[in-house]
Write an enzyme that holds these catalytic residues in place. Sequence first.
Site, PDB file in Angstrom:
ATOM      1  CB  CYS A   2      37.391  50.196  32.180  1.00 23.84           C
ATOM      2  SG  CYS A   2      35.970  49.253  33.445  1.00 23.84           S
ATOM      3  NE  ARG A  27      42.677  52.916  33.248  1.00 20.94           N
ATOM      4  CZ  ARG A  27      43.071  53.931  34.043  1.00 20.94           C
ATOM      5  NH1 ARG A  27      43.972  54.235  34.501  1.00 20.94           N
ATOM      6  NH2 ARG A  27      41.768  54.501  34.360  1.00 20.94           N
ATOM      7  CD1 TRP A  74      37.380  47.290  38.360  1.00 20.63           C
ATOM      8  CD2 TRP A  74      39.102  45.690  38.298  1.00 20.63           C
ATOM      9  NE1 TRP A  74      37.729  46.971  39.910  1.00 20.63           N
ATOM     10  CE2 TRP A  74      38.551  45.770  39.751  1.00 20.63           C
ATOM     11  CE3 TRP A  74      39.863  44.675  38.116  1.00 20.63           C
ATOM     12  CZ2 TRP A  74      39.178  45.099  40.623  1.00 20.63           C
ATOM     13  CZ3 TRP A  74      40.428  43.724  39.090  1.00 20.63           C
ATOM     14  CH2 TRP A  74      40.117  44.088  40.377  1.00 20.63           C
ATOM     15  CG  ASN A  98      37.387  54.210  33.348  1.00 18.93           C
ATOM     16  OD1 ASN A  98      37.031  53.190  34.579  1.00 18.93           O
ATOM     17  ND2 ASN A  98      38.709  55.095  33.651  1.00 18.93           N
ATOM     18  N   GLY A  99      34.255  54.283  34.576  1.00 20.98           N
ATOM     19  CA  GLY A  99      33.481  54.907  35.596  1.00 20.98           C
ATOM     20  C   GLY A  99      32.280  53.890  36.227  1.00 20.98           C
ATOM     21  CD  GLU A 482      47.653  48.022  56.474  1.00 19.12           C
ATOM     22  OE1 GLU A 482      47.843  46.683  57.054  1.00 19.12           O
ATOM     23  OE2 GLU A 482      47.906  48.160  55.334  1.00 19.12           O
ATOM     24  CE  LYS A 486      50.893  48.108  53.257  1.00 23.56           C
ATOM     25  NZ  LYS A 486      49.474  47.364  53.347  1.00 23.56           N
ATOM     26  CD  GLU A 489      53.059  44.090  52.984  1.00 25.31           C
ATOM     27  OE1 GLU A 489      52.303  45.255  53.155  1.00 25.31           O
ATOM     28  OE2 GLU A 489      52.433  43.268  52.342  1.00 25.31           O
ATOM     29  CG  HIS A 505      50.648  45.257  80.135  1.00 27.97           C
ATOM     30  ND1 HIS A 505      50.437  44.970  81.399  1.00 27.97           N
ATOM     31  CD2 HIS A 505      49.775  46.171  79.618  1.00 27.97           C
ATOM     32  CE1 HIS A 505      49.328  45.761  81.861  1.00 27.97           C
ATOM     33  NE2 HIS A 505      49.097  46.338  80.934  1.00 27.97           N
ATOM     34  CE  LYS A 604      47.756  43.592  45.368  1.00 34.64           C
ATOM     35  NZ  LYS A 604      47.880  44.348  46.298  1.00 34.64           N
TER      36      LYS A 604
END
Length: 609
Positions: A2, A27, A74, A98-99, A482, A486, A489, A505, A604
């Site tokens: 947050c 945030r 958040w 925040n936390g 992955e 990355k 992208e 193969h 996104k």
Amino acid sequence: MCGIVGYVGHRNSTEILLDGLRRLEYRGYDSAGLAVLGGRGVTIVRAQGKLKALEEKLKQHWPQGPLGIGHTRWATHGRPSETNAHPHQAGPIVLVHNGIIENYQELRHFLAKKGHTIKSETDTEIVCHLIQQRLYDGLSMEQAFHHVLGELRGSYALVVMNTNEPGRLYVARQGSPLVIGVGKGESFAASDVSAFLPYTRQAIFLEDNDWGMLSASQAVFYDRKGNRVKRPLKKIVWNQTQAEKGGFKHFMLKEICEQPRILMDTLANRTVEKQKRVFLEGVAKVLKGKFPYNKIYIIACGTSYHAGLVGKYLIEEMARLPVMVDQASEFRYRRPIIDRRTLLIAISQSGETADTLAALKEAKSQGAKIISICNVIDASIPRASHATLYTRAGPEIGVASTKAFTTQVAVLILLALHLGRGQGKISSGFVDEAISALLRVPSQMEWILKRSKSIEAMAKKYAKRSSFLYFGRGVNFPIALEGALKLKEISYIHAEGYSAGEMKHGPIALIDKGMPVVVLAPQDKTYEKVLSNIAEVKARGASVIAVGTEGDRELARHVDDLLLIPPAPWYVTPLLESIPMQLLAYHMAICRGTDVDQPRNLAKSVTVE
Ligand code: AGP
């Protein structure tokens, strides 16, 4: 994650708080609120939704007063709503946080017994009541605040007002960021400097366990024991955009670097050392008793799909249950065999990916039980699920997913441990060791991040290459996929991930002199085989960049470049290997001058088919 802001000074705080919240909105933005203390007492205004909703409300009544606190949320505990929005209040105590307070349930019971009525579902509100309780017990505000900080477990940045003390803010930090702005006759507290940069560039960065008091002309800090501490005053030279990124050049780099801390949040109150079990609050009902399902599907897209592939290795190995992993876009257009004995796990950072949502709904309509693993609270996917495990990664702004991935994998490890124990396939001792291994990951990630300079140099060496191969075996295979995703992208370099065993193969035909091949080679049960694969590609002229275990001299002899991770059990290595993969892609993109945070053609959240 947050955004919090506090002000004490000579101006009207409403304008300053709102301005700060606008800069902190990246945030979190599911609700917002502020509290202003003036001549007529405290005014608290809160609204669900983006900051705009709060601004609309404030138009009807613009609070006046030189002391105030603000918050943009958040959600972690409690859905986004006005009641759960901050600031929270109990008597004279008004605060923003925040936390995550890990022991909030225990504290909630304690407060209920003392007669406190908690109005929200948040972990934050209990902090107000606790301070109020300690005031009732006869402590001074300063003593009460210090005492309560000792009762909290978890992470927090707190900014607190006592309505009986105009002109004073109380602040504390443990695990979540909090920085103090020192102006002329005014002081600020905020999650990051961007909130107060237009007013002052003089800042004090609090350290963990610091707490203290701010007035317009003074800032005093103490350590956990109550000893006075001095923290250096620093001049901020960043511009506004840099400040929102915490001084990092890109959100992606910031998000890579915050993984150690974020992972602690993901694990918070789900793993307790020596308890020999994991606590998965969100899914307890769905997974209670004898496991009623005969198969598990995991569905997701992109990076989340790769996390799902890791999940397959974890669940099959630890729980001995059959797991099929599908790209959601494929799953929805074939006729998978689904009935009431099917458990479907949908993974999504955003919780809004159209294919994942549609596939989930289809499976649900055919009787499957749905668990989702999601980052955004109350998004469409969790709402359509029977139960959700949140990854608690905070907002991910960079289009290339980084911290969302590692937190998804961490949640899958917890889920596999839970299922494995439930199926009687792993011992409580194994769970105990796994929890210790998981709790070591944040510091091991820090260890890797500290060595990131070598990755930067490596990126320069390879940045002009037009094609890369990534190989991995077993649980490391999805990390090869992955890693390649990355790189594609954000640097627009062609890259393919393969299981190392599949190389002969077909893909081996691509290898010629100098072709960069990234190989994941931790010392697990596939290690010997991977060494043979490295010899095979080297014999054909490849330049091998390996990710290996610290101290592995044998590997170092056979490769061109080596990126190290600390020793860890096989199920933890995907978390550690991900960091060099992300950093390699990031630095390659920098060398090629691409738009790291908003790469071409991508969005996104893919909310269309
Ligand atoms: C990963 O870097 C991408 N941004 C993309 O593959 C992403 O993981 C995919 O679109 C799925 O998104 P979700 O996790 O929000 O469902």
